[in-house]
Design a protein around this motif. Structure first.
Motif, mmCIF file in Angstrom:
data_model
loop_
_atom_site.group_PDB
_atom_site.id
_atom_site.type_symbol
_atom_site.label_atom_id
_atom_site.label_comp_id
_atom_site.label_asym_id
_atom_site.label_seq_id
_atom_site.Cartn_x
_atom_site.Cartn_y
_atom_site.Cartn_z
ATOM 1 N N VAL A 221 14.287 6.780 6.183
ATOM 2 C CA VAL A 221 13.772 7.783 7.124
ATOM 3 C C VAL A 221 13.697 9.157 6.445
ATOM 4 N N ARG A 222 14.794 9.530 5.740
ATOM 5 C CA ARG A 222 14.815 10.843 5.068
ATOM 6 C C ARG A 222 13.664 10.955 4.073
ATOM 7 N N THR A 223 13.452 9.871 3.305
ATOM 8 C CA THR A 223 12.413 9.925 2.265
ATOM 9 C C THR A 223 11.017 10.015 2.887
ATOM 10 N N ILE A 224 10.804 9.270 3.975
ATOM 11 C CA ILE A 224 9.481 9.365 4.632
ATOM 12 C C ILE A 224 9.223 10.819 5.039
ATOM 13 N N LYS A 225 10.265 11.452 5.641
ATOM 14 C CA LYS A 225 10.095 12.832 6.116
ATOM 15 C C LYS A 225 9.883 13.790 4.955
ATOM 16 N N LYS A 226 10.671 13.557 3.866
ATOM 17 C CA LYS A 226 10.634 14.496 2.748
ATOM 18 C C LYS A 226 9.348 14.359 1.929
ATOM 19 N N ASN B 44 6.531 12.607 2.790
ATOM 20 C CA ASN B 44 5.303 12.337 3.565
ATOM 21 C C ASN B 44 4.580 11.076 3.101
ATOM 22 N N LEU B 45 5.363 10.008 2.896
ATOM 23 C CA LEU B 45 4.752 8.758 2.430
ATOM 24 C C LEU B 45 4.882 7.680 3.499
ATOM 25 N N ASN B 46 4.023 6.666 3.421
ATOM 26 C CA ASN B 46 4.041 5.600 4.419
ATOM 27 C C ASN B 46 5.306 4.754 4.310
ATOM 28 N N ALA B 47 5.669 4.130 5.433
ATOM 29 C CA ALA B 47 6.963 3.455 5.543
ATOM 30 C C ALA B 47 7.101 2.285 4.567
ATOM 31 N N GLU B 48 6.038 1.457 4.408
ATOM 32 C CA GLU B 48 6.216 0.277 3.564
ATOM 33 C C GLU B 48 6.475 0.621 2.108
ATOM 34 N N SER B 49 5.801 1.708 1.628
ATOM 35 C CA SER B 49 6.020 2.039 0.221
ATOM 36 C C SER B 49 7.423 2.624 0.036
ATOM 37 N N VAL B 50 7.877 3.463 0.979
ATOM 38 C CA VAL B 50 9.222 4.039 0.868
ATOM 39 C C VAL B 50 10.269 2.928 0.998
ATOM 40 N N PHE B 51 10.059 2.053 1.959
ATOM 41 C CA PHE B 51 11.031 0.978 2.170
ATOM 42 C C PHE B 51 11.155 0.116 0.916
ATOM 43 N N THR B 52 10.023 -0.168 0.302
ATOM 44 C CA THR B 52 10.046 -1.001 -0.903
ATOM 45 C C THR B 52 10.827 -0.298 -2.016
ATOM 46 N N ASN B 53 10.573 1.000 -2.194
ATOM 47 C CA ASN B 53 11.253 1.722 -3.278
ATOM 48 C C ASN B 53 12.748 1.825 -3.054
ATOM 49 N N VAL B 54 13.109 2.251 -1.824
ATOM 50 C CA VAL B 54 14.530 2.459 -1.551
ATOM 51 C C VAL B 54 15.283 1.125 -1.622
ATOM 52 N N PRO C 61 0.817 -1.212 0.000
ATOM 53 C CA PRO C 61 0.000 0.000 0.000
ATOM 54 C C PRO C 61 0.858 1.273 0.000
ATOM 55 N N ARG C 62 0.352 2.311 -0.665
ATOM 56 C CA ARG C 62 1.091 3.586 -0.715
ATOM 57 C C ARG C 62 0.098 4.687 -0.382
ATOM 58 N N TYR C 63 0.402 5.464 0.658
ATOM 59 C CA TYR C 63 -0.507 6.558 0.984
ATOM 60 C C TYR C 63 0.273 7.715 1.599
ATOM 61 N N GLU C 64 -0.339 8.892 1.467
ATOM 62 C CA GLU C 64 0.339 10.087 1.996
ATOM 63 C C GLU C 64 0.006 10.287 3.466
ATOM 64 N N LEU C 65 0.952 10.901 4.161
ATOM 65 C CA LEU C 65 0.744 11.141 5.586
ATOM 66 C C LEU C 65 0.670 12.639 5.846
ATOM 67 N N LYS C 66 -0.020 12.992 6.924
ATOM 68 C CA LYS C 66 0.009 14.397 7.350
ATOM 69 C C LYS C 66 1.287 14.587 8.157
ATOM 70 N N SER C 67 1.779 15.832 8.216
ATOM 71 C CA SER C 67 3.065 16.048 8.911
ATOM 72 C C SER C 67 3.034 15.536 10.349
ATOM 73 N N GLU C 68 1.844 15.691 10.997
ATOM 74 C CA GLU C 68 1.804 15.262 12.408
ATOM 75 C C GLU C 68 1.842 13.731 12.548
ATOM 76 N N GLN C 69 1.722 13.015 11.426
ATOM 77 C CA GLN C 69 1.758 11.533 11.516
ATOM 78 C C GLN C 69 3.169 10.964 11.321
ATOM 79 N N ILE C 70 4.097 11.837 10.925
ATOM 80 C CA ILE C 70 5.427 11.337 10.540
ATOM 81 C C ILE C 70 6.159 10.665 11.715
ATOM 82 N N ALA C 71 6.068 11.297 12.899
ATOM 83 C CA ALA C 71 6.799 10.729 14.043
ATOM 84 C C ALA C 71 6.303 9.314 14.335
ATOM 85 N N ALA C 72 4.974 9.138 14.293
ATOM 86 C CA ALA C 72 4.414 7.807 14.571
ATOM 87 C C ALA C 72 4.846 6.811 13.490
#
Ligand code: PEP
Ligand code: MG
Length: 589
Positions: A100-105, A107-117, A37-48
């Motif tokens: 981590v950098r890409t998630i922050k930059k 604002n995407l969910n961890a599994e989609s970023v992890f898969t891409n990187v 799954p790939r979805y965008e996050l709000k800035s306040e969700q990044i820490a979680a």
């Protein structure tokens, strides 16, 4: 691909595993990979989200270490050291920091970023001409899949949607049993896969869902394009891409004829399953889910001979509770009462993997920590199920059997746990059937050969020929490469069945067959002649088997079994069965 190639009719021959004819557009899934799954996050969700990533990495590390310990105990430290490389991946700061950098930059969910990187890392490494680095790419791939699975909670591919609004034929490299269990017959007209076999649980599930299916097509997933028009013949294993008008016309006639036979078979529902010379054979149905009860009733079966309970566990994030199981079993047994229902205790492992249990991957899962072996080591899981079964036994005619029994000691151990559950319920004042029959599946050659010992501890046997054939001939039931060696009429199988039947009858217990062999009408005369008391098969095949039994005489079946015992090849035995079947019911073959 040129337009003309796309429009020309093309034919592919595979192995038919679930009957029926489907026509529709192709819905192509090219790989076994999870859909991440790939979805965008709000800035306040990044820490979680970063916390979720960290937790998944910790969990992955723990799983690898556990795997490493197990391997080290069983085959030594040297083999276990390959997991050091896997641990390095989880701790690879350059990889993790980039994620981590890409998630922050972005604002995407961890599994989609992890898969891409990780995908980029893997691609780069696998392109370098260095065997060490290429090996490392394989390690990263393995570990990354584990991390992503931990992030998604083990959810596998989402095949439930059926490829959109339109009903389609699913084309895939492979489907696991749990993928198949998710398919919605309302949207999936049929499926075809590159790999697979007739006795895989994927095929068994397709038959139970009534979805026509063809497997072992080698590279169909590469040969068919999305939306191409298809015809799938689940009787003969033929796939026709862009069928011509003549092909469609020929198939309309085939469907008409098949429909006629099915309607005639439907009229047998209320008739008795009895040979011409008066021998009654118990004919039961196999089910995978409580929802299958309706088709069991329609089929005219005398109850359920095998309820494969593991489908209650697959595709679930957690183990089903005693209450959930009790409700499921109660609903089946009470709807079918007074007919018997045989619940098989959990047979996880082999090709049925419960992702959320995070069990270590095994080299030979069919020879591994499967079924009763798992249950005896996890009494918490086993007792929950047995208690639910015992409680449901108060609502009808329930029986219980253990899968993958290799010898009498396992039965004794399981019966001790059963006794503990009975005692608990008695103390709690909860009702259950004190006389519930307990059986053993005979599906491992060692159990067949020591059936006389096991018979002293149980009330019945059910021969699981799917596994018995695989283990006796040492031929993986899933491997299409050696499917020609998978021969239910091998002389050794006949000898084992004969041995099991006489051990059962000598000890005054009954014996059934619940593997796929029980639904093959060519083999019905042989099984009758070998003296089995019950046959249990997928509900769709019940009327067919009943029609076969009604046209046979025991005298001829016994003669066939005796003649078969003198033959020295699977082909010769099959031909002898086929001759009897053809003489009596050519329309069913
Ligand atoms: C068998 O092995 O024949 C059987 C009925 O069990 P399963 O197919 O679920 O392994
Ligand atoms: Mg089995």
């Amino acid at each position: 691909m040129s337009k003309s190639k796309m429009r020309a009719e093309r034919r592919f021959q595979g192995v038919a595993v679930s009957p029926g004819i489907a026509r529709g557009k192709a819905w192509v899934h090219r790989t076994d990979e999870e859909v991440v799954p790939r979805y965008e996050l709000k800035s306040e969700q990044i820490a979680a989200e970063l916390g979720r990533l960290e937790a998944a990495l910790t969990r992955t590390r723990g799983q690898i270490q556990e795997l490493q310990q197990r391997i080290s105990l069983s085959v030594g430290d040297e083999n276990a050291s390959i997991f050091d490389a896997h641990l390095l991946v989880v701790d690879d700061r350059s990889l993790i920091d980039e994620v981590v950098r890409t998630i922050k930059k972005e604002n995407l969910n961890a599994e989609s970023v992890f898969t891409n990187v990780s995908g980029r890392y893997i691609k780069t490494l696998s392109e370098i001409d260095d065997p060490y680095l290429r090996e490392r790419a394989v390690d990263i791939h393995d570990v990354c899949r584990r991390v992503v699975r931990n992030l998604t909670g083990g959810a596998s591919r989402d095949l439930t949607s059926g490829g959109g609004e339109e009903r389609r034929i699913l084309i895939s490299h492979n489907l696991t049993p749990s993928d198949t269990a998710q398919l919605n017959p309302a949207t999936v007209l049929g499926f075809a896969t590159d790999v697979g076999s007739k006795t895989s649980h994927t095929a068994i599930m397709a038959r139970s869902l009534n979805i026509p299916a063809v497997v072992a097509l080698h590279d169909i997933s590469q040969q068919v394009e999305m939306d191409e028009s298809l015809l799938l013949d689940g009787y003969t294993g033929l796939i026709v891409v862009n069928p011509s008008a003549a092909t469609l016309e020929a198939y309309a006639e085939i469907e008409r004829q098949k429909g006629m036979v099915e309607r005639e078979l439907g009229s047998l529902r209320e008739t008795e399953c009895k040979t011409m010379d008066g021998k009654h054979l118990v004919l039961s149905a196999n089910i995978e889910m409580p929802r299958d009860v309706a088709v069991v009733k329609q089929s005219g079966a005398e109850g359920v001979g095998l309820f494969r309970t593991e489908f209650l566990y697959l595709n679930s994030d957690q183990l089903p509770s005693e209450e959930t199981q009790y409700e499921a079993y109660k609903s089946v047994v009470s709807q079918l009462a007074p007919d018997p229902v045989i619940i098989r205790t959990l047979d996880l492992g082999g090709d049925k993997i419960m992702t959320s249990l995070n069990l270590p991957e095994e080299m030979n899962p069919f020879l591994g920590w499967r079924a009763i072996r798992f249950c005896l080591e996890r009494p918490d899981v086993f007792k929950t199920q047995i208690r639910a079964i015992l409680r449901a036994s108060a609502h009808g005619n329930l029986r219980m059997m253990y899968p993958m029994i290799s010898g009498v000691e396992e039965v004794r151990k399981a019966n001790v746990i059963l006794e503990e559950c009975r005692n608990e319920l008695r103390e709690e004042g909860v009702a259950y059937d004190e006389r519930m029959q307990i059986g053993a599946m005979i599906e491992i050659p060692s159990a067949a050969v020591s059936a006389d010992l096991i018979a002293q501890e149980v009330d019945f046997f059910s021969i699981g020929t799917n596994d018995l054939v695989q283990y006796t001939i040492a031929v993986d039931r899933l491997n299409e490469r050696i499917a020609h060696l998978y021969e239910p009429t091998h002389p050794a199988i006949l000898r084992l069945i004969r041995m099991v039947v006489s051990a059962a009858h000598d000890h005054g217990i009954w014996v059934g067959v619940c593997g796929e062999m029980a639904g093959e009408v060519t083999l019905t005369p042989l099984l009758l002649g070998l003296g089995v008391d019950e046959l249990s098969t997928g509900a769709a095949l019940v009327p067919r088997v009943k029609a076969a039994v009604q046209q046979l005489s025991m005298e001829e079946c016994v003669r066939l079994a005796e003649a078969a015992a003198a033959l020295d090849s699977a082909a010769a035995i099959y031909a002898a069965c086929d001759a009897v079947a053809r003489a009596h019911y050519p329309e069913l073959l």
